[in-house]
Motif scaffolding. Structure first.
Motif, PDB file in Angstrom:
ATOM      1  N   ASP A  68      42.844 -26.377  98.072  1.00 18.56           N
ATOM      2  CA  ASP A  68      43.085 -27.314  99.171  1.00 18.56           C
ATOM      3  C   ASP A  68      42.303 -26.820 100.388  1.00 18.56           C
ATOM      4  O   ASP A  68      42.213 -25.611 100.634  1.00 18.56           O
ATOM      5  CB  ASP A  68      44.569 -27.352  99.536  1.00 18.56           C
ATOM      6  CG  ASP A  68      45.452 -27.913  98.428  1.00 18.56           C
ATOM      7  OD1 ASP A  68      44.942 -28.656  97.586  1.00 18.56           O
ATOM      8  OD2 ASP A  68      46.655 -27.597  98.427  1.00 18.56           O
ATOM      9  N   ILE A  69      41.754 -27.752 101.162  1.00 18.54           N
ATOM     10  CA  ILE A  69      40.972 -27.378 102.345  1.00 18.54           C
ATOM     11  C   ILE A  69      41.435 -28.221 103.528  1.00 18.54           C
ATOM     12  O   ILE A  69      41.477 -29.451 103.438  1.00 18.54           O
ATOM     13  CB  ILE A  69      39.457 -27.603 102.129  1.00 18.54           C
ATOM     14  CG1 ILE A  69      38.954 -26.817 100.915  1.00 18.54           C
ATOM     15  CG2 ILE A  69      38.669 -27.216 103.382  1.00 18.54           C
ATOM     16  CD1 ILE A  69      37.505 -27.139 100.538  1.00 18.54           C
ATOM     17  N   THR A  70      41.795 -27.568 104.612  1.00 15.88           N
ATOM     18  CA  THR A  70      42.122 -28.251 105.863  1.00 15.88           C
ATOM     19  C   THR A  70      41.219 -27.711 106.965  1.00 15.88           C
ATOM     20  O   THR A  70      41.090 -26.494 107.113  1.00 15.88           O
ATOM     21  CB  THR A  70      43.590 -28.035 106.256  1.00 15.88           C
ATOM     22  OG1 THR A  70      44.432 -28.585 105.242  1.00 15.88           O
ATOM     23  CG2 THR A  70      43.911 -28.715 107.582  1.00 15.88           C
ATOM     24  N   SER A 104      41.765 -23.522 106.714  1.00 13.98           N
ATOM     25  CA  SER A 104      42.396 -22.731 105.661  1.00 13.98           C
ATOM     26  C   SER A 104      41.318 -22.020 104.847  1.00 13.98           C
ATOM     27  O   SER A 104      40.127 -22.337 104.938  1.00 13.98           O
ATOM     28  CB  SER A 104      43.252 -23.631 104.767  1.00 13.98           C
ATOM     29  OG  SER A 104      42.469 -24.664 104.195  1.00 13.98           O
ATOM     30  N   ASP A 105      41.742 -21.062 104.022  1.00 10.01           N
ATOM     31  CA  ASP A 105      40.754 -20.233 103.333  1.00 10.01           C
ATOM     32  C   ASP A 105      39.932 -21.008 102.316  1.00 10.01           C
ATOM     33  O   ASP A 105      38.892 -20.541 101.864  1.00 10.01           O
ATOM     34  CB  ASP A 105      41.433 -19.040 102.650  1.00 10.01           C
ATOM     35  CG  ASP A 105      42.240 -19.441 101.424  1.00 10.01           C
ATOM     36  OD1 ASP A 105      42.980 -20.441 101.503  1.00 10.01           O
ATOM     37  OD2 ASP A 105      42.137 -18.763 100.393  1.00 10.01           O
ATOM     38  N   GLY A 106      40.385 -22.223 101.950  1.00 14.89           N
ATOM     39  CA  GLY A 106      39.586 -23.043 101.043  1.00 14.89           C
ATOM     40  C   GLY A 106      38.200 -23.321 101.578  1.00 14.89           C
ATOM     41  O   GLY A 106      37.231 -23.419 100.803  1.00 14.89           O
ATOM     42  N   LEU A 107      38.054 -23.436 102.912  1.00 14.16           N
ATOM     43  CA  LEU A 107      36.729 -23.632 103.513  1.00 14.16           C
ATOM     44  C   LEU A 107      35.928 -22.347 103.469  1.00 14.16           C
ATOM     45  O   LEU A 107      34.751 -22.338 103.078  1.00 14.16           O
ATOM     46  CB  LEU A 107      36.874 -24.106 104.957  1.00 14.16           C
ATOM     47  CG  LEU A 107      35.527 -24.377 105.665  1.00 14.16           C
ATOM     48  CD1 LEU A 107      35.028 -25.765 105.302  1.00 14.16           C
ATOM     49  CD2 LEU A 107      35.629 -24.226 107.172  1.00 14.16           C
ATOM     50  N   ASP A 113      31.062 -18.018 108.169  1.00 15.15           N
ATOM     51  CA  ASP A 113      31.304 -18.420 109.558  1.00 15.15           C
ATOM     52  C   ASP A 113      30.057 -19.063 110.149  1.00 15.15           C
ATOM     53  O   ASP A 113      30.116 -20.102 110.821  1.00 15.15           O
ATOM     54  CB  ASP A 113      31.692 -17.197 110.407  1.00 15.15           C
ATOM     55  CG  ASP A 113      32.966 -16.525 109.928  1.00 15.15           C
ATOM     56  OD1 ASP A 113      33.522 -16.946 108.897  1.00 15.15           O
ATOM     57  OD2 ASP A 113      33.404 -15.567 110.596  1.00 15.15           O
ATOM     58  N   GLU A 114      28.916 -18.420 109.893  1.00 15.32           N
ATOM     59  CA  GLU A 114      27.649 -18.880 110.481  1.00 15.32           C
ATOM     60  C   GLU A 114      27.256 -20.249 109.934  1.00 15.32           C
ATOM     61  O   GLU A 114      26.778 -21.118 110.678  1.00 15.32           O
ATOM     62  CB  GLU A 114      26.548 -17.861 110.196  1.00 15.32           C
ATOM     63  CG  GLU A 114      26.702 -16.529 110.924  1.00 15.32           C
ATOM     64  CD  GLU A 114      27.811 -15.652 110.343  1.00 15.32           C
ATOM     65  OE1 GLU A 114      28.298 -14.749 111.050  1.00 15.32           O
ATOM     66  OE2 GLU A 114      28.196 -15.889 109.163  1.00 15.32           O
ATOM     67  N   ILE A 117      32.869 -34.893 111.912  1.00 20.78           N
ATOM     68  CA  ILE A 117      32.424 -33.502 111.760  1.00 20.78           C
ATOM     69  C   ILE A 117      33.368 -32.683 110.875  1.00 20.78           C
ATOM     70  O   ILE A 117      32.915 -31.855 110.061  1.00 20.78           O
ATOM     71  CB  ILE A 117      32.239 -32.823 113.142  1.00 20.78           C
ATOM     72  CG1 ILE A 117      31.475 -31.511 112.976  1.00 20.78           C
ATOM     73  CG2 ILE A 117      33.570 -32.637 113.837  1.00 20.78           C
ATOM     74  CD1 ILE A 117      30.088 -31.667 112.393  1.00 20.78           C
ATOM     75  N   ALA A 118      34.690 -32.882 110.998  1.00 24.77           N
ATOM     76  CA  ALA A 118      35.611 -32.130 110.141  1.00 24.77           C
ATOM     77  C   ALA A 118      35.418 -32.523 108.680  1.00 24.77           C
ATOM     78  O   ALA A 118      35.401 -31.669 107.784  1.00 24.77           O
ATOM     79  CB  ALA A 118      37.056 -32.367 110.579  1.00 24.77           C
ATOM     80  N   LYS A 119      35.244 -33.818 108.444  1.00 25.86           N
ATOM     81  CA  LYS A 119      34.998 -34.274 107.071  1.00 25.86           C
ATOM     82  C   LYS A 119      33.687 -33.716 106.544  1.00 25.86           C
ATOM     83  O   LYS A 119      33.575 -33.363 105.366  1.00 25.86           O
ATOM     84  CB  LYS A 119      34.986 -35.802 107.019  1.00 25.86           C
ATOM     85  CG  LYS A 119      34.710 -36.361 105.627  1.00 25.86           C
ATOM     86  CD  LYS A 119      34.979 -37.848 105.548  1.00 25.86           C
ATOM     87  CE  LYS A 119      33.963 -38.657 106.305  1.00 25.86           C
ATOM     88  NZ  LYS A 119      34.145 -40.119 106.080  1.00 25.86           N
ATOM     89  N   ARG A 120      32.692 -33.604 107.416  1.00 25.43           N
ATOM     90  CA  ARG A 120      31.401 -33.069 106.985  1.00 25.43           C
ATOM     91  C   ARG A 120      31.546 -31.610 106.536  1.00 25.43           C
ATOM     92  O   ARG A 120      30.924 -31.175 105.555  1.00 25.43           O
ATOM     93  CB  ARG A 120      30.371 -33.190 108.110  1.00 25.43           C
ATOM     94  CG  ARG A 120      28.935 -32.879 107.692  1.00 25.43           C
ATOM     95  CD  ARG A 120      27.992 -33.056 108.857  1.00 25.43           C
ATOM     96  NE  ARG A 120      27.905 -34.437 109.271  1.00 25.43           N
ATOM     97  CZ  ARG A 120      27.083 -35.334 108.715  1.00 25.43           C
ATOM     98  NH1 ARG A 120      26.303 -34.982 107.725  1.00 25.43           N
ATOM     99  NH2 ARG A 120      27.048 -36.575 109.164  1.00 25.43           N
ATOM    100  N   LEU A 121      32.356 -30.838 107.252  1.00 25.36           N
ATOM    101  CA  LEU A 121      32.592 -29.450 106.855  1.00 25.36           C
ATOM    102  C   LEU A 121      33.306 -29.378 105.505  1.00 25.36           C
ATOM    103  O   LEU A 121      32.960 -28.559 104.642  1.00 25.36           O
ATOM    104  CB  LEU A 121      33.419 -28.728 107.920  1.00 25.36           C
ATOM    105  CG  LEU A 121      32.673 -28.282 109.175  1.00 25.36           C
ATOM    106  CD1 LEU A 121      33.658 -27.878 110.267  1.00 25.36           C
ATOM    107  CD2 LEU A 121      31.723 -27.134 108.868  1.00 25.36           C
ATOM    108  N   VAL A 122      34.329 -30.216 105.330  1.00 23.16           N
ATOM    109  CA  VAL A 122      35.058 -30.227 104.063  1.00 23.16           C
ATOM    110  C   VAL A 122      34.120 -30.579 102.917  1.00 23.16           C
ATOM    111  O   VAL A 122      34.109 -29.924 101.863  1.00 23.16           O
ATOM    112  CB  VAL A 122      36.239 -31.220 104.128  1.00 23.16           C
ATOM    113  CG1 VAL A 122      36.811 -31.470 102.734  1.00 23.16           C
ATOM    114  CG2 VAL A 122      37.323 -30.695 105.049  1.00 23.16           C
ATOM    115  N   ARG A 123      33.303 -31.595 103.120  1.00 24.13           N
ATOM    116  CA  ARG A 123      32.403 -32.021 102.042  1.00 24.13           C
ATOM    117  C   ARG A 123      31.338 -30.964 101.762  1.00 24.13           C
ATOM    118  O   ARG A 123      30.924 -30.788 100.614  1.00 24.13           O
ATOM    119  CB  ARG A 123      31.755 -33.357 102.404  1.00 24.13           C
ATOM    120  CG  ARG A 123      32.748 -34.514 102.457  1.00 24.13           C
ATOM    121  CD  ARG A 123      32.051 -35.850 102.567  1.00 24.13           C
ATOM    122  NE  ARG A 123      31.195 -36.048 101.414  1.00 24.13           N
ATOM    123  CZ  ARG A 123      30.241 -36.975 101.366  1.00 24.13           C
ATOM    124  NH1 ARG A 123      30.030 -37.754 102.410  1.00 24.13           N
ATOM    125  NH2 ARG A 123      29.505 -37.115 100.290  1.00 24.13           N
ATOM    126  N   ALA A 124      30.900 -30.261 102.800  1.00 23.29           N
ATOM    127  CA  ALA A 124      29.933 -29.180 102.574  1.00 23.29           C
ATOM    128  C   ALA A 124      30.551 -28.092 101.710  1.00 23.29           C
ATOM    129  O   ALA A 124      29.894 -27.533 100.814  1.00 23.29           O
ATOM    130  CB  ALA A 124      29.471 -28.606 103.913  1.00 23.29           C
TER     131      ALA A 124
END
Length: 742
Positions: A684-686, A623-626, A632-633, A647-654
């Motif tokens: 919100d981030i998914t 979602s756009d929250g990320l 993208d890079e 890995i998904a959690k790592r992206l959210v936390r970043a």
């Protein structure tokens, strides 16, 4: 004079947005609370000109957010008046944090004395008002439409027994009887009225209220008569001569007074003469009710036309001066929510007792592999690696809104993988609806036409949109504001060696693939952002509406279609697609009319069809929250350079960490902030990461008899059992009845 010159320079630097000069002057001792000859503080100058960096520096230096100019305007009012969204967000965050942490500006030490003084005075009754001994209005007839809307809200929570299907209703504060007259139209089983003023009580009896069969009058201050009160399906609170602290005290009794599933509302008159302060207290009350287990929805009602100067003739003080009244609708937990909360607490206690030693045994090896994990973010949920037809996938969600508006799901079979991310706006209803319906339609059309195709996907989107429109029409009489709920929609499908990506709105899919040199991994965007912040999209919308000079408006710091919405494509948002609905008088009770000649947004998806290649490594759907926080890079680089586990959690936390840095905070600070308030820091981030380990060319995708496994993120972060996810955790006013049809 030297000190005064420094403060005047600070005002100039703040107005000009010279952050370096502001920082230098503050470091040299310039007073951030200084008022210049025009009665303006440096913070007011910065806010008026939209200098967000200067606003942040001044707030950090202790500049008072609630200082007022000679005309009664705060820095927040100036930011609102000039549509400086970034500055306004900073000021709202500072105000809410200050009130939560340092105390509440609305608390008045003299509140109890003021209450008792009012009760000891005589009041005068006029045809269109009640006034106290100082000619201050206690209640006025212009409030009648508001009281009718409040009655509609508190009588909409169900119950039983009465002729109109409404159970027991409580009103605290009779006044002119406007809300009680409206409540009576719903024929409640029992209607209890608490009134403390002797003159008002006597007038009630003279008007015959004591003779109504279903009415029970309780005379006295609500604080004194609490033991006489029972539990109710609907409650309205509107007392004169009390303060914010009195309302907060009443809210502490809601768990006993309000039945599960019942609806509570109150006269939302705090700071009715100052728009910014009013927004602050709407937010504060919402947060405090959330801590008690209640969700609050504010319905905007335009009142400007009700408030001519003649209305206030003979009244000493204008207690309401804003153009819009925000009617609060507060709903209690349902029985299922309560059971779920109890189960959650029981699990938490079990974890605290029994899991600690186990965690200690395995956390150290994980830390050596993946780095140290933060703990304690109660708004973060993740599900680690699970298999799909071509590899593994991972999901993570972090909640910022009071009700999670993001929804995510992955459906897998031996020959295909489907991914869906639905980012709602205006409420969670549309995203939840899309999650329950879109893939059902996709599978049906694919089965009918012998496989997936761009045309099949278009038909599935169209069928979902049509079904949601049907829901809106069926719910119209009870809840017309559902027409303003919508959702972005991003799906991916992998079958027969092909990748399909379809998108409405600004969620995004990004591919990580090997570059031409065979070593570097590059990011390839697969979806198109349908957001008028993108110049190309803005031009596209303008070209479609050559006769509308206000089709895209820059307001509150961003470009918006009709000054309302940023995305140009979505499921839902029916009021922007059906002119006859947006102009309907019923809808106009809940929001300003939107003059439309034709639909201004669509549900036509952008679709990409691409053959998978051996150098395609992984997909990131989010979602756009990320993407508001990471490029993208940057997202691709995180996936490439870190182990798969988590890995998904790592992206959210970043992403959350980047949001924290923008506010000069740490991630540990952000994760302590509760939902609702947290929305002022990030969305919100998914995130769903799909690894492409092997491309099966020989396995044909089959729908007939196919066994699909569905993995869904929780409807709410606190709902750990995704099997419960079809039920809204905080159903909005009368939404549950309409929703049950689906």
């Amino acid at each position: 004079m030297a000190d005064r010159a420094a403060e005047e320079l600070l005002c100039d630097a703040a107005a000009a947005g010279d952050a370096a000069q502001v920082s230098t002057l503050l470091a040299a001792g310039a007073d951030p609370a200084f008022f210049d000859s025009d009665g303006m503080t440096p913070l007011m100058h910065a806010a008026r000109h939209g200098r967000a960096a200067a606003v942040r520096l001044l707030l950090d230096a202790g500049a008072p957010w609630n200082a007022l100019s000679p005309s009664g305007l705060s820095a927040g009012d100036l930011a609102m008046a000039h549509a400086h969204g970034d500055a306004l967000d900073l000021l709202l965050d500072a105000a809410v944090r200050a009130e939560l942490v340092l105390g509440r500006a609305a608390a008045a030490a003299s509140a109890p004395a003021a209450d008792r003084a009012y009760l000891a005075e005589r009041v005068a009754f006029g045809e269109d008002r009640i006034v106290d001994a100082e000619s201050k209005a206690v209640m006025m007839a212009w409030e009648r439409p508001l009281m009718e809307a409040h009655a509609r809200a508190v009588c909409g929570g169900g119950g039983g027994g009465g002729g109109g299907g409404v159970g027991r209703v409580l009103n605290v504060g009779f006044g002119m009887g406007l809300v009680d007259e409206a409540i009576q139209k719903y024929e409640p089983e029992e209607h209890t009225i608490v009134e403390a003023h002797p003159d008002v009580y006597d007038r009630m009896l003279k008007l015959g209220w004591g003779e109504k069969k279903n009415v029970k009058i309780v005379f006295g201050r609500w604080q004194d008569v609490l033991p006489q009160l029972e539990s109710y399906d609907g409650i309205f609170f509107d007392t004169y001569g009390e303060y914010y602290e009195d309302m907060r005290e009443f809210h502490q009794h809601l768990p006993r007074l309000l039945k599960p599933g019942g609806i509570y509302s109150y006269f939302n008159g705090l700071c009715g003469d100052n728009a910014f302060f009013h927004v602050v207290y709407c937010q504060l009350i919402s947060l405090e009710l959330a801590n008690l287990g209640y969700a609050t929805q504010f319905i905007p009602l335009p009142v400007k036309d009700c408030l001519s100067e003649q209305v206030w003739e003979g009244v000493k003080q204008k207690y309401w001066q804003l153009d819009t009244y925000h009617l609060p609708v507060v709903q209690a937990e349902t029985d299922s929510e309560r059971r779920r909360r109890r189960r959650r607490r029981r699990r938490e206690r079990e974890r605290e007792r029994g899991v600690e030693m186990m965690v200690r045994s395995w956390i150290r090896p994980l830390e050596r592999c993946f780095g140290r994990f933060g703990v304690g973010d109660g708004l973060l949920w993740d599900l680690d690696l699970k298999p799909h037809a071509m590899g593994e996938f991972s999901i993570a969600v972090v909640q910022a809104n009071n009700a999670l508006e993001d929804q995510g799901q992955v459906l897998t079979s031996p020959s295909a993988t489907f991914v869906g991310i639905y980012d709602g706006h205006g409420g969670p209803e549309a995203s939840r609806f899309v999650r329950s319906r879109l893939f059902t339609h996709l599978q049906r059309f694919a089965s009918e036409q012998g496989g997936l195709s761009a045309e099949v996907i278009k038909k599935a989107f169209a069928a979902t949109e049509e079904e949601f429109l049907h829901l809106v029409k069926r719910s119209w009489a009870a809840r017309p504001q559902i027409a303003s709920v919508g959702s972005c929609c991003l799906i991916g499908a992998i079958a027969d060696g092909m990748l399909y990506v379809a998108n409405l709105g600004d969620s995004r899919a990004v591919l990580g693939r090997r570059g031409a040199d065979g070593r570097a991994v590059v990011a390839e965007r697969l979806s198109k952002d349908h957001n008028v912040a993108v110049e190309e999209v803005r031009k596209e919308v303008v070209a479609l509406h050559p006769d509308d000079s206000h089709i895209v408006v820059y307001t509150r710091g961003v470009w918006r279609i009709k000054g309302i919405i940023q995305v140009s494509r979505s499921i839902g948002d029916i009021y922007l697609k059906k002119p006859e609905l947006s102009s309907d008088p019923l809808f106009r009770q809940f929001g300003s009319p939107v003059p439309l000649k034709r639909p201004v947004i669509t549900a036509e998806p952008s679709i990409l069809v691409r053959k998978l290649k051996p150098n395609d490594l992984f997909l990131i759907f989010a979602s756009d929250g990320l993407w508001e926080q990471l490029s993208d890079e940057a997202a691709v680089e995180i996936v490439v350079n870190n182990p798969r586990a988590g890995i998904a959690k790592r992206l959210v936390r970043a992403a959350v960490n980047e949001a924290a840095k923008k506010r000069e905070l740490r991630y540990d600070d952000i994760k302590k902030i509760e939902k609702g308030v947290r929305r002022h820091f990030h969305d919100d981030i998914t995130v769903i990461v799909i690894y492409l380990d092997h491309h099966r060319q020989g396995t044909r995708f089959q729908l007939n008899g196919a066994n699909f496994n569905c993995t869904s993120a929780p409807v709410d972060i606190f709902s750990f059992n995704s099997d419960d996810s079809e039920e809204p955790l905080h159903p909005n006013l009368r939404m549950d009845t309409a929703w049950s049809q689906y």
